[in-house]
Scaffold this active site. Structure first.
Site, short mmCIF file in Angstrom:
data_model
loop_
_atom_site.label_atom_id
_atom_site.label_comp_id
_atom_site.label_asym_id
_atom_site.label_seq_id
_atom_site.Cartn_x
_atom_site.Cartn_y
_atom_site.Cartn_z
N LYS A 55 44.32 46.68 49.31
CA LYS A 55 43.23 45.74 49.63
C LYS A 55 42.01 46.50 50.14
CE LYS A 55 46.56 42.10 50.57
NZ LYS A 55 47.47 41.53 51.60
N GLN A 99 48.30 40.98 58.15
CA GLN A 99 49.31 41.29 57.12
C GLN A 99 50.67 40.71 57.52
OE1 GLN A 99 48.75 42.69 54.08
NE2 GLN A 99 50.91 42.34 53.61
N ASP A 122 42.38 33.98 53.94
CA ASP A 122 43.64 33.86 53.18
C ASP A 122 44.34 32.52 53.46
OD1 ASP A 122 45.54 34.66 51.34
OD2 ASP A 122 46.69 35.87 52.75
#
Ligand code: NAP
Length: 284
Positions: A55, A99, A122
């Site tokens: 990413k 994460q 996200d």
């Protein structure tokens, strides 16, 4: 039996999304703004490390700042919450990605829900999920959004079709089910307690595999002409569907790798640029 299955090229869809972002990143630069994604990782899980690096590299290649915050695996929930609160306050940070998974002693939901909705690129917060469910979320979870983006890129109709989603995780199965429902699909959500899964999948026009088990979906479960979207990513670059067997019946199928994965990353970049633009507009 369908023999000429269309391979849904996620790498190409991702390139198109990234190409469209370049002009927007340039316009932000003209205002003195560089979009920035902060990635928070707790512990040293090698797979998570690879995802975070991928990413970060994708950000840098396109001109987005990638700020990596690496925390020790002993980090407590309150310490993690504090780090996220600082990132919420930082005007130079536009998107925050925690994460997943975090070590089991951490209250993951509390940590996710600390991310401010403006920076939840996200769609992991309770509020972000709810907005996705209502159909007006700014930032749906990236993998579900990627699945929809691929269907749209190939003009595969969703409305009125029977979509069977295998998996109900908060970041994947559930939100993609809601997004398909919001696009007027008739949706069946399956999970580990579902009975006669193969029979349900056999009735699907669109199959979304989000199980986390390599080659789980069998070729003879696929109705001839169905579209197969494989969100799975298992060790050894193996998806959640038995690709060779499924493509014998599918009219279209995503490969692994180069299917849903690259579009997920491109979607994350897009959401970060969206967030930077929104922040710049609210500061005007
Ligand atoms: P997860 O949280 O482990 O959820 C897996 C889901 O599959 C659960 O809902 C589980 O049901 C269901 N399931 C497990 N075994 C089953 C069975 N035998 N029959 C039917 N359903 C079953 O996984 P996730 O985070 O959603 O990820 C799913 C897959 O997507 C993984 O391969 C992951 O690596 C991949 N992924 C890819 C991307 C990408 O960018 N391409 C991003 C995220 C995840 P229960 O709820 O009943 O336990």
């Amino acid at each position: 039996m369908t023999t000429n299955s269309l391979i849904l090229d996620g790498a190409q869809v991702a390139d198109t999304i990234k190409e469209q972002l370049k002009a927007r990143i340039g316009r932000l630069a003209g205002q003195g703004i560089t979009a920035c994604l902060a990635t928070v990782m707790v512990g040293d899980d090698p797979a998570s490390d690879t995802y975070v690096r991928m990413k970060g590299n994708a950000c840098r290649r396109i001109g987005i700042v990638s700020k990596r915050i690496q925390l020790a695996k002993e980090t407590t929930t309150s310490e993690l919450v504090e780090v996220i609160q600082q990132l919420n306050k930082d005007p130079l940070v536009h998107g925050i990605l925690l994460q997943h998974p975090v070590p089991s002693h951490i209250d993951e939901r509390a940590a996710f829900d600390t991310i401010s909705i403006e920076k939840d690129v996200d769609g992991v917060t309770t509020m972000g999920f709810a907005q996705t469910a209502f159909g007006f979320g700014a930032f749906p979870s990236c993998t579900p959004a990627a699945i929809i983006a691929i269907l749209d890129a190939y003009n595969i109709s969703i409305e009125g079709r029977h979509a069977v989603v295998i998996g109900r995780s908060p970041i994947l199965g559930k939100p993609v089910s809601l997004m398909l429902l919001n696009r007027n699909a008739t949706v069946t959500i399956c999970h580990s307690k579902t009975q006669q899964l193969d029979q349900i999948v056999k009735s699907a026009d669109i199959v979304v595999a989000a199980v986390g088990r390599p080659k789980f979906v069998q070729g003879d479960w696929i109705k001839p002409g169905a579209v197969v979207m494989d969100a799975g990513y298992n060790k050894g670059n193996i998806g959640d569907v038995d690709y060779d067997a499924c493509m014998r019946n599918a009219s279209a199928i995503t490969p692994v790798p180069a299917g849903v994965g690259p579009v997920t990353i491109a979607t994350l970049l897009k959401h970060t640029v969206d967030a930077a633009e929104r922040a710049s507009m609210s500061n005007q």
